[in-house]
Scaffold this active site. Sequence first.
Site, PDB file in Angstrom:
ATOM      1  N   ARG A 211       0.560  -1.228   0.122  1.00 21.38           N
ATOM      2  CA  ARG A 211       0.610  -0.060  -0.088  1.00 21.38           C
ATOM      3  C   ARG A 211       0.966   1.095  -0.098  1.00 21.38           C
ATOM      4  O   ARG A 211       0.644   2.342  -1.151  1.00 21.38           O
ATOM      5  CB  ARG A 211      -0.804   0.117   0.937  1.00 21.38           C
ATOM      6  CG  ARG A 211      -1.895  -1.001   0.786  1.00 21.38           C
ATOM      7  CD  ARG A 211      -3.416  -0.678   1.981  1.00 21.38           C
ATOM      8  NE  ARG A 211      -2.961  -1.339   4.003  1.00 21.38           N
ATOM      9  CZ  ARG A 211      -3.363  -2.779   3.836  1.00 21.38           C
ATOM     10  NH1 ARG A 211      -3.644  -3.534   3.199  1.00 21.38           N
ATOM     11  NH2 ARG A 211      -3.019  -2.673   4.996  1.00 21.38           N
ATOM     12  N   PHE A 227     -10.855  -4.716  -5.386  1.00 21.21           N
ATOM     13  CA  PHE A 227     -11.638  -5.476  -4.336  1.00 21.21           C
ATOM     14  C   PHE A 227     -10.521  -4.295  -2.832  1.00 21.21           C
ATOM     15  O   PHE A 227      -9.518  -4.899  -2.356  1.00 21.21           O
ATOM     16  CB  PHE A 227     -10.847  -6.597  -4.633  1.00 21.21           C
ATOM     17  CG  PHE A 227     -10.714  -7.618  -5.571  1.00 21.21           C
ATOM     18  CD1 PHE A 227     -11.661  -8.556  -5.998  1.00 21.21           C
ATOM     19  CD2 PHE A 227      -9.775  -7.433  -7.163  1.00 21.21           C
ATOM     20  CE1 PHE A 227     -12.281  -8.821  -6.331  1.00 21.21           C
ATOM     21  CE2 PHE A 227     -10.678  -8.497  -7.667  1.00 21.21           C
ATOM     22  CZ  PHE A 227     -11.361  -8.879  -8.547  1.00 21.21           C
ATOM     23  N   ASP A 249     -15.776  -2.349  -4.668  1.00 20.34           N
ATOM     24  CA  ASP A 249     -16.053  -4.181  -3.524  1.00 20.34           C
ATOM     25  C   ASP A 249     -17.477  -4.349  -3.589  1.00 20.34           C
ATOM     26  O   ASP A 249     -18.142  -3.013  -4.037  1.00 20.34           O
ATOM     27  CB  ASP A 249     -15.514  -3.299  -2.388  1.00 20.34           C
ATOM     28  CG  ASP A 249     -15.015  -4.033  -1.593  1.00 20.34           C
ATOM     29  OD1 ASP A 249     -13.611  -5.041  -1.723  1.00 20.34           O
ATOM     30  OD2 ASP A 249     -15.798  -5.927  -1.564  1.00 20.34           O
ATOM     31  N   SER A 250     -17.533  -5.517  -3.510  1.00 17.50           N
ATOM     32  CA  SER A 250     -19.302  -6.253  -3.746  1.00 17.50           C
ATOM     33  C   SER A 250     -19.304  -6.078  -2.367  1.00 17.50           C
ATOM     34  O   SER A 250     -21.232  -6.359  -1.861  1.00 17.50           O
ATOM     35  CB  SER A 250     -18.866  -7.474  -4.263  1.00 17.50           C
ATOM     36  OG  SER A 250     -17.818  -8.546  -3.763  1.00 17.50           O
ATOM     37  N   ASP A 300      -6.541  -6.596  -5.841  1.00 19.19           N
ATOM     38  CA  ASP A 300      -6.472  -7.447  -4.914  1.00 19.19           C
ATOM     39  C   ASP A 300      -7.576  -8.256  -4.410  1.00 19.19           C
ATOM     40  O   ASP A 300      -7.999  -7.454  -4.026  1.00 19.19           O
ATOM     41  CB  ASP A 300      -5.630  -6.608  -3.664  1.00 19.19           C
ATOM     42  CG  ASP A 300      -5.145  -7.093  -2.897  1.00 19.19           C
ATOM     43  OD1 ASP A 300      -4.532  -7.966  -2.485  1.00 19.19           O
ATOM     44  OD2 ASP A 300      -5.405  -6.835  -1.681  1.00 19.19           O
ATOM     45  N   CYS A 340      -3.110 -15.006  -3.584  1.00 16.76           N
ATOM     46  CA  CYS A 340      -2.926 -15.290  -2.033  1.00 16.76           C
ATOM     47  C   CYS A 340      -3.457 -16.947  -2.715  1.00 16.76           C
ATOM     48  O   CYS A 340      -3.832 -17.078  -1.358  1.00 16.76           O
ATOM     49  CB  CYS A 340      -3.565 -14.236  -0.915  1.00 16.76           C
ATOM     50  SG  CYS A 340      -5.061 -14.098  -1.164  1.00 16.76           S
TER      51      CYS A 340
HETATM   52  N1  SAH Z   1      -6.974  -4.457  -0.016  1.00 18.40           N
HETATM   53  C1  SAH Z   1      -7.508  -4.684   0.710  1.00 18.40           C
HETATM   54  C2  SAH Z   1      -8.551  -5.742   0.777  1.00 18.40           C
HETATM   55  C3  SAH Z   1      -8.851  -7.120  -0.369  1.00 18.40           C
HETATM   56  S1  SAH Z   1      -9.864  -8.597   0.749  1.00 18.40           S
HETATM   57  C4  SAH Z   1      -6.429  -3.301   1.118  1.00 18.40           C
HETATM   58  O1  SAH Z   1      -5.927  -3.798   1.506  1.00 18.40           O
HETATM   59  O2  SAH Z   1      -7.520  -4.222   2.118  1.00 18.40           O
HETATM   60  C5  SAH Z   1     -10.919  -8.747  -0.982  1.00 18.40           C
HETATM   61  C6  SAH Z   1     -11.823  -8.095  -1.164  1.00 18.40           C
HETATM   62  O3  SAH Z   1     -12.690  -8.403  -2.398  1.00 18.40           O
HETATM   63  C7  SAH Z   1     -12.668  -8.680  -0.093  1.00 18.40           C
HETATM   64  O4  SAH Z   1     -13.296  -7.087   0.227  1.00 18.40           O
HETATM   65  C8  SAH Z   1     -14.339  -8.753  -0.707  1.00 18.40           C
HETATM   66  O5  SAH Z   1     -15.550  -8.366  -0.798  1.00 18.40           O
HETATM   67  C9  SAH Z   1     -14.135  -7.827  -2.174  1.00 18.40           C
HETATM   68  N2  SAH Z   1     -14.634  -9.392  -3.441  1.00 18.40           N
HETATM   69  C10 SAH Z   1     -14.867 -10.632  -2.951  1.00 18.40           C
HETATM   70  N3  SAH Z   1     -14.898 -10.196  -4.388  1.00 18.40           N
HETATM   71  C11 SAH Z   1     -15.471  -9.698  -5.036  1.00 18.40           C
HETATM   72  C12 SAH Z   1     -16.431  -9.416  -6.711  1.00 18.40           C
HETATM   73  N4  SAH Z   1     -16.246 -10.350  -7.680  1.00 18.40           N
HETATM   74  N5  SAH Z   1     -16.343  -8.477  -6.999  1.00 18.40           N
HETATM   75  C13 SAH Z   1     -15.948  -7.392  -5.769  1.00 18.40           C
HETATM   76  N6  SAH Z   1     -15.440  -7.144  -4.509  1.00 18.40           N
HETATM   77  C14 SAH Z   1     -15.357  -9.045  -4.160  1.00 18.40           C
END
Ligand code: SAH
Length: 396
Positions: A211, A227, A249-250, A300, A340
């Site tokens: 980040r 995400f 994000d979803s 991510d 991950c």
């Molecule tokens: N980058 C973030 C962590 C990401 S975790 C950080 O630095 O804090 C992964 C995220 O993806 C979660 O918030 C989850 O809600 C979201 N997610 C999972 N599947 C998804 C999709 N199909 N579309 C959008 N968001 C999604």
Amino acid sequence: MARLLLHPGKERTVLRRHPWIFAGSVDRLDGRARLGDTVDVVAADGRELGRAAWSPASQIRARMWSFDTGAAIDHAFFKRKVAESVARRASHPMLATQDGQRLIHGESDGLPGVIADRYGAVVVLQLTSAGADKWRDAIVAGLVQATGCTAVYERSDSDVRRLEGLEPRTGCAWGELPDGPLLITENGVRMEVDVVGGHKTGFYLDQRDNRKLTGELAHGRRVLNCFCYTGGFSLQALAGGATSVLSIDSSGPALATAARNLAHNPQLDAARAAWQEDDVFEALRALRAEGQTFDLIVLDPPKFAPSAAHAERARRAYKDINLFGFRLLSPGGILMTYSCSGGIGLEMFQKIVASAAGDAGVDARIIHRLAAAADHPVGLAVPEGEYLKGLAVQVG
Ligand code: SAH
């Protein structure tokens, strides 16, 4: 103490200090042991190998606590291991000033099934193996003593506990949570951590250094953060001088926290931030159809392949988002892309990203290899753990 006898040859990985003993390696258990009890591990030729926690319900039938055959596995053992883990972070120059830190990273700290994250004065504990669960009191006491924290909050609600025959368990294991939101400062940005209802232990600490890099690359760029969860990358990008940041994000609750996080940072220009509750796979297609472009894109996603068995479906999902990522980049733009998934190694991940760049018809080069922060050590004996891997790729 019960003795766990291995099949001939199955002592080899233990002698090389791999902490897991799979069901197929076990000949028999001599004596009685209950879930999480400590057992002596013995090779077929009678050679003693060390001591492990017994997990009769799991495919990982035992996890080594010690490769020292005479080690006492008791309250003092866990307090010492916890203190050593905390001391490793305290002496690391990159971690000295961080409010948010992983204090215990399971096997890598010699404590299989134990995760502990510190958010300022609060420590969040996650126990995922039968052995770890059995020693809860000693681990909590060790954390309190080593950190001087005001609360240890337990978030043992991960699905993997079911494989161990354990029920979920959450709540304060020691002390009390502060009233109101728990805030940490990460690279100069204030972030709210929901230790009770957030993902994992509340925050994705492993991405802290990445980040920061995003912030450093963001100046003057139009950023797309896919995400985004609670906006960690988005806020660093704003702090770094991004001209606009669109975050997708979803999860509604994650976006609500993200909006509060922006409000916790009045120094940032909120007018440059936009949040979208959407499925990333669909949103990327829609952005492409609208002819939008970005100068820096972060991908991510959650774990698409929890194990090697899901690798093929995951490969397609990674290919898809990376392909659209490349298509949405302006010339000179940078894609910061992560996985991950334990089932996908770095080499395979690079192939997927390369194939996406090829399909998008872009000329691209890796400008940084991205990994988890220093408080998430990976054991040398672990070739492909569920560690974070990523690439920063710049297009021509
Ligand atoms: N980058 C973030 C962590 C990401 S975790 C950080 O630095 O804090 C992964 C995220 O993806 C979660 O918030 C989850 O809600 C979201 N997610 C999972 N599947 C998804 C999709 N199909 N579309 C959008 N968001 C999604």
